[in-house]
Design an enzyme around this catalytic site. Structure first.
Site, mmCIF file in Angstrom:
data_model
loop_
_atom_site.group_PDB
_atom_site.id
_atom_site.type_symbol
_atom_site.label_atom_id
_atom_site.label_comp_id
_atom_site.label_asym_id
_atom_site.label_seq_id
_atom_site.Cartn_x
_atom_site.Cartn_y
_atom_site.Cartn_z
ATOM 1 N N ASN A 182 0.919 -0.809 0.384
ATOM 2 C CA ASN A 182 0.276 0.107 0.204
ATOM 3 C C ASN A 182 0.924 0.902 0.191
ATOM 4 O O ASN A 182 1.038 1.822 -0.914
ATOM 5 C CB ASN A 182 -1.101 -0.271 0.872
ATOM 6 C CG ASN A 182 -2.069 1.048 1.184
ATOM 7 O OD1 ASN A 182 -1.675 1.950 0.764
ATOM 8 N ND2 ASN A 182 -3.355 1.290 1.908
ATOM 9 N N ASP A 183 1.426 1.430 1.286
ATOM 10 C CA ASP A 183 2.491 2.601 1.008
ATOM 11 C C ASP A 183 3.386 2.653 0.552
ATOM 12 O O ASP A 183 3.580 3.827 0.186
ATOM 13 C CB ASP A 183 3.123 2.970 2.478
ATOM 14 C CG ASP A 183 2.247 3.027 3.328
ATOM 15 O OD1 ASP A 183 0.765 3.616 3.378
ATOM 16 O OD2 ASP A 183 2.040 2.300 4.896
ATOM 17 N N VAL A 184 4.435 1.645 -0.158
ATOM 18 C CA VAL A 184 5.030 2.020 -0.819
ATOM 19 C C VAL A 184 4.827 2.209 -2.672
ATOM 20 O O VAL A 184 5.518 2.075 -3.546
ATOM 21 C CB VAL A 184 5.955 0.301 -1.341
ATOM 22 C CG1 VAL A 184 6.802 0.538 0.094
ATOM 23 C CG2 VAL A 184 5.028 -0.719 -1.540
#
Lengths: 475, 109
Positions: free
Chosen positions: A398-400
């Site tokens: 998600n964040d990456v």
């Protein structure tokens, strides 16, 4: 020097040579296994030779020797058997916390050496005592700090503990500990009877500071913290080497100390944060406010549809995240990848430096499923290829892949380098639900026109994709 | 070895050379090996068990024996755990050039 001294001294020389040679071997996947085995032989040899010291003890020790030898054998067997069993059986996803635990034990061992050195009252040199206290301080911090890191990653400590004025409180604890350490040194030099009390208080302070330092740090930052404590333990071991006048400990400890520091900096860099920022910034404390986030609607489709799109694409890049490993779906994923390859699709894996729970963790998890390492690409090597790629498949990450890291200055992850998944012609995201990532930040990628969500458990979704591909055949 | 045989200056030289060695050895490592490597370096600082052993073997009273015992226990855990975990991780890395048959053999071994 007696003959035994020479043998012990030379065994340390052989061991430290083998350690460095082994560590060098571990720097390439081809020679890595040989590297650890070589280092292992060095360790077995130096530990076995250490028992020769039994022939070399003073008359004062002689009556206690049988008990000491018995205790040593029991401790070695007990500690070795427990850790060997744990290390053998732990799941690959839980590897980071296991490393933290073993690392903390090393720190504790170093602190124990310092404690006995202070207990013996046979040293009055300020420098020597200072190094002893410093080694004890760093080792103790590493012990309790690593324990907290283990508890957090293992899900035993859910939330970061924070309170007002915590940083000032921590600073006071640290200064108090340093003062106690200084008092321990001074009283030792004078041969004062309070030396024991100050030493005890000093160790309690150091252990407590390790706790205080680690509890406010969020789970997402734990890998950097573990790596830092790994370097700490190395440093502590190096200092104990000086205390014990054992060059092998000095070399091995300091090699790990500097290598660990470098690894820590590489990790922090991959998250675009400084080490100080990780330790003192209370990252993620404000993430609740970002809930407003991007507006719009997510599109979603079923696994079979996504599978057929990939089947008739010419290139696919897969971005695996920790969610994939949690769902234990790496095997299924590789099964699907092999089917796509048979159908002539060019498949690659793109790994973000902090994918998984530490740098390289995702590589290990994929390797466990049998994915060959030459299909796996680092961020810098693959990021330009997304523009010319038909499908980017994001699984449990998600964040990456959050584009707001590039543009949104108010985002807590602003400035973190990301994988350019959004530039692919079509993006599929396999995700359990509509929640946010580990950092608690909303992801605009999911709302882009070229993004389609595939909701469901990664294992189940990939299973359906494999079914769909079977139905389509390979021609 | 008697403590007096090593001056602080020589110790600093050793520390400096060892620090450079660690830096150089690690700086060329591809990021896919970072986790096994952290674990590998974790194993190497397990040599602390040797120091703990020598403390325990020369203990003359019960407090020293107790702390020494804990030191060796923890050190042994560090060594054994570090080795097993690193070995397990590294054994998984295989290139795709390997023939499937060979791979299956490795899997069984």
């Amino acid at each position: 020097m007696t003959a035994v001294d020479y043998v012990i001294g030379l065994s340390g020389l052989v061991a430290s040579g083998l350690f460095i040679y082994g560590l060098k071997g571990m720097s390439s996947p081809v020679t890595a296994v040989r590297g650890i085995v070589i280092a292992g032989w060095g360790m077995a040899f130096v530990v076995a030779v250490a028992f020769l010291q039994a022939f070399n003890v003073s008359d004062e020790v002689l009556p206690h020797l049988p008990v000491n030898l018995g205790l040593a054998v029991v401790a070695l067997l007990l500690g070795g058997a427990w850790a060997g069993w744990k290390g053998r059986t732990v799941a690959m996803t839980a590897m980071p916390q296991m490393v933290a635990l073993f690392n903390g034990m090393g720190g504790g061992s170093a602190a124990a050496i310092s404690a006995v050195a202070l207990l013996r009252h046979n040293e009055t040199d300020a420098l020597h005592l200072g190094v002893t206290v410093l080694g004890g301080l760093i080792g103790s911090i590493s012990l309790t700090g690593s324990l907290i890191a283990w508890a957090k990653l293992d899900g035993r400590l859910k939330n970061p503990m924070r309170f007002k004025g915590q940083q000032i409180f921590n600073l006071l604890v640290f200064l108090g500990t340093v003062v106690l350490g200084g008092m321990a040194v001074v009283t030792q030099m004078q041969g004062a009877p309070e030396a024991g009390l100050f030493s005890l208080l000093f160790f309690l302070g150091a252990l407590f500071f390790g706790l205080c330092m680690t509890v406010p740090i969020g789970g997402a930052d734990m890998p950097v913290v573990i790596s830092l404590y790994n370097a700490f333990t190395g440093l502590a071991v190096g200092l104990e080497g000086y205390v014990m006048a054992d060059p092998a400990l000095m070399i091995a400890g300091m090699v790990v100390g500097s290598a660990g520091t470098l690894l820590t900096m590489l990790m922090a860099k991959a998250m675009n944060r400084s080490i100080a920022n990780v330790l003192f910034s209370n990252f993620g404390a404000s993430s609740g406010e970002a809930a407003g986030g991007p507006q719009g609607k997510m599109k979603s489709t079923d696994p079979a549809d996504a599978a057929s799109t990939m089947r008739y694409a010419s290139s696919v890049i897969i971005i695996p995240g920790y969610g994939l490993a949690v769902a234990q779906a790496q095997q299924k994923l590789y099964e699907m990848v092999k089917m796509l390859q048979t159908a002539g699709v060019d498949v690659k894996f793109a790994i973000h430096p902090v994918a998984g729970r530490m740098p390289g963790h995702m590589n290990v998890l994929l390797a466990e499923a049998g994915v060959p390492y030459d299909m796996i690409y680092d961020m810098d090597d693959i990021n330009d290829s997304f523009k010319t790629t038909d499908v980017a498949l994001v699984i449990g990450a998600n964040d990456v892949v959050n584009p707001s890291a590039r543009t949104d200055k108010s985002s807590p992850i602003y400035g973190m380098p990301i994988l350019n998944a959004d530039q692919a012609k079509q993006v599929f995201v396999i995700k359990r639900g509509q929640g946010t990532g580990y950092s608690g930040v909303q992801n605009p990628l999911f709302f882009l026109p070229n993004t389609t969500m595939v909701f469901g458990d990664a294992q189940a979704v990939l299973g359906k994709m494999v079914e769909a591909l079977k139905a389509l055949g390979t021609n | 070895m008697p403590v007096t045989s090593m001056t602080f200056i020589i110790a600093l030289y050793i520390f400096m050379l060892a620090a450079f060695t660690g830096y150089v050895v690690i700086s060329r490592v591809p990021s896919i090996l970072h986790t096994p490597l952290m674990s590998g370096s974790n194993f190497i600082h397990g040599i602390v068990v040797v120091g703990a052993l020598s403390v325990l073997l020369s203990a003359t009273n019960i407090p020293e024996q107790v702390i020494g015992f804990i030191g060796v226990l923890f050190g042994a855990g560090n060594v054994m755990g570090g080795y097993v975990v690193t070995d397990r991780m590294l054994a998984m890395f295989k290139p795709s050039t390997q023939k499937p048959a060979q791979k299956a053999q490795d899997g069984k071994a």
